[in-house]
Design a protein around this motif. Structure first.
Motif, PDB file in Angstrom:
ATOM      1  N   LYS A 164     -24.271  26.230  12.124  1.00 12.55           N
ATOM      2  CA  LYS A 164     -25.387  27.182  12.005  1.00 12.55           C
ATOM      3  C   LYS A 164     -26.539  26.593  11.210  1.00 12.55           C
ATOM      4  O   LYS A 164     -27.712  26.814  11.536  1.00 12.55           O
ATOM      5  CB  LYS A 164     -24.893  28.474  11.354  1.00 12.55           C
TER       6      LYS A 164
ATOM      7  N   GLN B 104     -11.948  21.015  17.269  1.00 10.69           N
ATOM      8  CA  GLN B 104     -11.087  21.873  16.458  1.00 10.69           C
ATOM      9  C   GLN B 104      -9.606  21.750  16.829  1.00 10.69           C
ATOM     10  O   GLN B 104      -8.793  22.558  16.396  1.00 10.69           O
ATOM     11  CB  GLN B 104     -11.529  23.328  16.581  1.00 10.69           C
TER      12      GLN B 104
ATOM     13  N   ARG C 245     -18.213  26.431  10.939  1.00  7.70           N
ATOM     14  CA  ARG C 245     -19.211  27.337  11.516  1.00  7.70           C
ATOM     15  C   ARG C 245     -20.514  27.307  10.719  1.00  7.70           C
ATOM     16  O   ARG C 245     -21.601  27.305  11.305  1.00  7.70           O
ATOM     17  CB  ARG C 245     -18.649  28.757  11.586  1.00  7.70           C
ATOM     18  N   ARG C 246     -20.400  27.280   9.390  1.00  4.33           N
ATOM     19  CA  ARG C 246     -21.608  27.233   8.568  1.00  4.33           C
ATOM     20  C   ARG C 246     -22.407  25.968   8.838  1.00  4.33           C
ATOM     21  O   ARG C 246     -23.643  26.001   8.918  1.00  4.33           O
ATOM     22  CB  ARG C 246     -21.249  27.292   7.078  1.00  4.33           C
TER      23      ARG C 246
ATOM     24  N   LYS D 236     -12.421  26.272   8.782  1.00  2.00           N
ATOM     25  CA  LYS D 236     -13.201  26.628   9.966  1.00  2.00           C
ATOM     26  C   LYS D 236     -14.461  27.385   9.606  1.00  2.00           C
ATOM     27  O   LYS D 236     -15.449  27.354  10.352  1.00  2.00           O
ATOM     28  CB  LYS D 236     -12.337  27.413  10.942  1.00  2.00           C
TER      29      LYS D 236
END
Length: 325
Positions: free
Chosen positions: A39, A55, A35-36, A31
């Motif tokens: 972003k 997810q 997120r990376r 996860k």
């Protein structure tokens, strides 16, 4: 465009694009990478829309079959410039009979580019078999955009080309120790005119043989890659394509990156090059190696189902398709 893989894509003036993130196969196991990746895409100025079930977890899958099928259809309805998978793994072959291919075709006609690799080969092959439309073999969110290290520059440049409609081809260098195919009429100079480019993950393709989701391509250029498969298993899968009569219908076979395996003491010299030499001895078309595509950081983007041309001069290979889209 340069024929060296280090120069086969170039960056362009940035404009924001709509990228839809969804999970049609395996569940997320990292996860932080998820997120990376989001972003990084947002930092590039893009609008990133995440599917509500991206997810989800159901056993090893990103939701049960109905959930993942709905995610694919939402991606098609999103109007995004690119529909990008989070990861491959396994799960798409379970869904192939239930996919709304008219919806997928309409989405592609409106401009959405479906991008992914590995298990995504099942989806891409089925779309090609059912609709004839083009999808893109390329990166996924987690391993490419979500890596702990900086993403590969070539992969990112090729993705940028795709987003802005500037992609024209992919070039690379052939291995020093081999030519482009010793069974070719002229191993150092090859030109193959307009032919359908297709392929992807070798194991997934083999699993589709004999099904309505396997494209029936004649005079095509087939590219394959895989990960975690010992050379003897790679040979066995290529043998299946050979005995099924698929290879003899192609104009060229391109081998991408085959990684993540270990040779054993009892192999006694049997290695990947052994497989290359064997398959070359069985078919009368060029077998071209070292395509920068597969389960590796550096990967070009390839239009699955598009008409392309292929040229080889000495150790320089180039697939090009121009501004066909």
């Amino acid at each position: 465009m340069s024929k060296n893989s280090e120069k086969n894509c170039c960056s362009h003036e940035h404009t924001s694009k709509h990228i839809y993130i969804y999970s049609p196969a395996g569940s997320l196991r990292d996860k932080a990478a998820f997120r990376r990746g989001i972003k990084r895409l947002e930092a590039m100025g893009h609008h990133v829309e995440v599917d509500p079930s991206a997810q989800d977890v159901h056993m090893r899958f990103a939701g049960n079959d109905e959930v993942r099928l709905a995610a694919i259809h939402r991606a098609a309805e999103s109007g995004a410039d690119v529909a990008l998978i989070t990861r491959g793994a396994y799960g798409l072959t379970r869904l192939l009979p239930e996919i709304d291919y008219r919806l997928i075709a309409s989405s592609i006609e409106r401009g959405t580019k479906f991008v992914g690799l590995s298990d995504f080969t099942a989806f891409q092959s089925a779309v090609l078999a059912k609709t004839g439309h083009v999808t893109w073999a390329g990166p996924c969110l987690l391993t490419d955009f979500g890596s702990a290290d900086e993403p590969d520059e070539i992969t990112m440049a090729c993705f940028d080309d795709l987003l802005h409609g500037h992609g024209e081809g992919a070039g690379w260098r052939l291995p020093k120790e081999r030519g482009a195919g010793e069974n070719a009429r002229d191993a150092n100079q090859i030109y193959i005119p307009s032919s359908t480019l297709w392929g992807g993950n070798l194991a997934v393709l083999n699993d589709l043989i004999g099904t309505p989701f396997m494209p029936k391509i004649k005079n095509g250029i087939l590219f394959v890659e895989d990960v975690g498969e010992h050379p003897y298993r790679i040979e066995r899968m290529l043998t299946q394509l050979l005995y099924a009569g698929i290879l003899e219908k192609q104009r060229a076979l391109i081998l991408g990156q085959f990684t993540g395996y270990k040779l054993a003491a009892h192999d006694k010299g049997f290695k990947f090059q052994t497989v290359v030499d064997w398959i070359r001895s069985k078919i009368q078309i060029p077998v071209i190696c070292n395509l920068p595509f597969g389960h590796v950081p550096t990967k070009v983007l390839l239009p699955v189902g598009a008409k392309v041309e292929l040229s080889v001069e000495d150790r320089d290979a180039l697939i090009y398709w121009g501004h066909f889209h």
